[in-house]
Enzyme design. Structure first.
Site, mmCIF file in Angstrom:
data_model
loop_
_atom_site.group_PDB
_atom_site.id
_atom_site.type_symbol
_atom_site.label_atom_id
_atom_site.label_comp_id
_atom_site.label_asym_id
_atom_site.label_seq_id
_atom_site.Cartn_x
_atom_site.Cartn_y
_atom_site.Cartn_z
ATOM 1 N N HIS A 19 -51.894 -34.312 -63.439
ATOM 2 C CA HIS A 19 -53.434 -34.917 -62.950
ATOM 3 C C HIS A 19 -53.405 -36.413 -62.837
ATOM 4 O O HIS A 19 -52.629 -37.109 -63.327
ATOM 5 C CB HIS A 19 -54.400 -34.269 -64.085
ATOM 6 C CG HIS A 19 -54.087 -35.044 -65.234
ATOM 7 N ND1 HIS A 19 -54.617 -36.318 -65.890
ATOM 8 C CD2 HIS A 19 -53.445 -34.504 -66.595
ATOM 9 C CE1 HIS A 19 -54.150 -36.341 -67.021
ATOM 10 N NE2 HIS A 19 -53.447 -35.429 -67.572
ATOM 11 N N ASP A 20 -54.125 -36.712 -61.768
ATOM 12 C CA ASP A 20 -54.478 -37.956 -61.386
ATOM 13 C C ASP A 20 -53.294 -38.842 -60.918
ATOM 14 O O ASP A 20 -52.974 -40.120 -60.892
ATOM 15 C CB ASP A 20 -55.030 -38.829 -62.637
ATOM 16 C CG ASP A 20 -56.234 -38.170 -63.175
ATOM 17 O OD1 ASP A 20 -57.222 -38.252 -62.354
ATOM 18 O OD2 ASP A 20 -56.244 -37.824 -64.114
ATOM 19 N N GLY A 36 -49.261 -37.219 -66.304
ATOM 20 C CA GLY A 36 -50.516 -37.655 -65.748
ATOM 21 C C GLY A 36 -50.664 -39.063 -65.360
ATOM 22 O O GLY A 36 -49.818 -40.070 -66.184
#
Length: 263
Positions: free
Chosen positions: A121-122, A139
């Site tokens: 994520h991100d 992440g």
């Protein structure tokens, strides 16, 4: 016209581009947008608020747009953006972002993601990258253009890897890696410049010599690393690659991946 196998499940609201093929047993969620001339071979899952660019080829059991592997995530409508011309092989996964991380995971164009590779994520991933088998990003990582990450290697969350870096196989990358670096080892250390990659990008012998001389002064010269960094700052004008490396170091907020003997 797009071609959708009768066994595929495409939810109302999904957008499928012209000329795209959706193979057997694929699942396409209502918030997915898939560009033109893509090929989802079969048993591909695209869910969440996910956009896939044109001319991507996605192999079975890839899951794009799954929830972040982050305990703070509560189902917010965060997004995953994948560019054009990517090849995503069997079992690869890419997650949407988190609110605290800006809400967006982005993958560039022309990447090759081998089986079981993972984009957390991100993350922000550049163009023309290659992730070998089971290469994994935690992440919030930032990965530059034309980076190669070797098989079974893992990049710690929040780590930056500059463009044109080569990461060896079975590496744990915990610290930021300068542009054009080559890192290796169980806990990755900076071994040298990625000279093969630089030659492929048409660096002349003179440019290679200039950047190598800078590298030697910065990482293997006398004094502490902080002293060497200050002494080499005036060399930024000698080559764009030197300026890029110094700029990357200057923007860092985390430790820098150094040679094993550097201080």
């Amino acid at each position: 016209m797009s071609k959708i196998d009768p066994t595929a499940r495409v939810e109302d609201g999904a957008v499928i581009g012209e000329g795209t093929e959706i193979g057997p047993f694929c699942i396409i969620g209502r918030n997915a947008r898939i560009g033109a001339n893509c090929k989802l071979i079969g048993q591909v899952t695209v869910i969440g608020h996910t956009t896939v660019g044109d001319s991507c080829v996605i192999s079975p059991f890839a899951v794009l747009g799954g929830a972040p592997q982050d305990l703070s995530y509560k189902g917010e409508p965060t997004t995953l953006e994948i560019g054009s011309g990517n090849v995503i092989r069997e079992g690869a996964t890419m997650n949407v972002g988190t609110i605290k991380g800006g809400g967006l995971t982005r993958v560039g164009n022309g990447g090759y993601f081998m089986n079981n590779s993972h984009v957390g994520h991100d993350c922000m991933v550049g163009d023309n990258v290659i992730f070998a088998t089971s290469a994994t990003l935690g992440g919030h990582c930032e990965i530059g253009d034309a980076v190669y990450i070797g098989g079974l290697s893992a990049v710690h969350q929040f780590t930056r890897i500059g463009p044109y870096v080569m990461v060896g196989g079975v590496c744990g990358v915990r610290d930021d890696v300068i542009p054009y670096g080559l890192v290796n080892g169980q806990y990755a250390v900076l071994e040298s410049l990625n000279l093969i990659g630089m030659k492929r990008r048409k660096f002349t012998k003179q440019r290679l010599a200039t950047v190598r001389a800078f590298y030697q002064k910065l990482f293997h010269g006398p004094g502490t690393f902080a002293e060497r960094l200050e002494a080499t700052r005036p060399l930024a004008g000698e080559d764009p690659a030197i300026a890029e490396i110094l700029d990357f170091i200057g923007k860092g907020k985390r430790p820098l991946c150094l040679p094993a003997i550097a201080k």
